[in-house]
Every structure is written in structure tokens, then in C-alpha cells.
Design a protein around this motif. Structure first.
Motif, short mmCIF file in Angstrom:
data_model
loop_
_atom_site.label_atom_id
_atom_site.label_comp_id
_atom_site.label_asym_id
_atom_site.label_seq_id
_atom_site.Cartn_x
_atom_site.Cartn_y
_atom_site.Cartn_z
N SER A 116 0.82 -1.37 0.06
CA SER A 116 -0.03 -0.02 -0.03
C SER A 116 0.68 1.20 -0.01
CB SER A 116 -1.13 0.03 1.22
OG SER A 116 -1.86 -1.21 1.18
N THR A 123 -12.31 2.08 -5.53
CA THR A 123 -10.84 1.61 -5.66
C THR A 123 -11.31 0.18 -6.11
OG1 THR A 123 -9.91 2.91 -3.75
CG2 THR A 123 -8.90 0.90 -4.56
N THR A 149 -9.63 -3.51 -6.94
CA THR A 149 -8.68 -4.53 -6.25
C THR A 149 -8.82 -6.03 -6.93
OG1 THR A 149 -9.78 -4.98 -4.43
CG2 THR A 149 -8.04 -3.07 -4.42
N SER A 184 -3.54 -1.62 -7.17
CA SER A 184 -5.17 -1.32 -7.48
C SER A 184 -4.98 0.01 -8.15
CB SER A 184 -5.45 -1.18 -5.98
OG SER A 184 -4.63 0.06 -5.40
#
Length: 126
Positions: A45, A66, A68, A109
């Protein structure tokens, strides 16, 4: 909409500009907002800090979508958006993030972030 120029600075924490990419443009029909596409190619991250004329992006309220990997499988044929498996063209409601909260991109992501009331001069209609 107008595309905005984004400048990346070197990071002290070892994050390469090639690992995190940000594209910005004026939000259609909302001249006080800006929309960002942020891509994290890292396996960890990263906190994203983006400066606007009025301050860092974290100082403004935002709506975030977002994407992912589904169940953490990078090779899965589908993604999840804000934790909800994507199905067809139905997009889940964006997360509302309050001013003062950080913008974090999960590993591998991408996010669309609408930054509200940022009032970028280039986005004002003349």
C-alpha cells in the motif's frame, strides 16, 4: 473536460514515480471538482499526497472508487470495487472520504477519486 498537469516529486520512502501513477482532469459538470485516476503498481500500500492550489488532496472531501483483485488473486478474471465484486455495468456507490483523512492505495490497485470543492483555476468556466 480538461486534462490537468500532474507533477511527481521524488519520494523519501523509496516509492518510485514509475510505481505510482496519477492522472487528473476537471470533473464534467462540476467545475469546482477534479477527478484523479491513481494507479499503484507496487506490491504494498502507499499513501498518496497530491497538492492542489488550496492544499493537499487530503484536505478536501472526496468520493473514492478503488478496484482491487478479487479475493487477492491478481490473475482473477474479475475485480472488486470498494470490496464488492464487479458485475456487468453496475458500479457500487463510491466511498465518501472526509477532509483530513489520508488517501491510501492498496497494493496493485487503481482508484478514481473525485476531489470535491478543490476549485482548480484551470477547471473554472470562463
Amino acid at each position: 473536460s480538461r486534462v490537468l498537469h500532474v507533477t511527481a516529486k521524488a519520494h523519501s520512502d523509496g516509492v518510485s514515480n514509475a510505481d505510482v501513477r496519477v492522472y487528473a482532469h476537471c470533473t464534467l459538470n462540476a467545475e469546482s471538482d477534479a477527478t484523479l485516476l491513481m494507479i499503484n503498481l507496487r506490491t504494498s500500500s502507499v499513501d498518496v499526497k497530491i497538492a492542489f492550489p488550496g492544499g493537499d488532496v487530503s484536505q478536501f472531501p472526496r468520493t473514492v472508487w478503488t478496484a482491487t483483485a478479487l479475493d487477492g488473486d491478481e490473475h482473477a478474471p474479475h475485480v472488486q470495487i470498494n470490496g464488492v465484486p464487479a458485475s456487468g455495468f453496475a458500479v457500487p456507490r463510491g466511498w465518501d472520504v472526509l477532509a483530513g483523512q489520508a488517501t491510501e492505495l492498496p497494493p496493485r490497485s487503481w482508484s478514481f477519486v473525485v476531489v470535491h470543492v478543490v476549485n482548480v483555476p484551470a477547471c473554472r468556466h470562463t
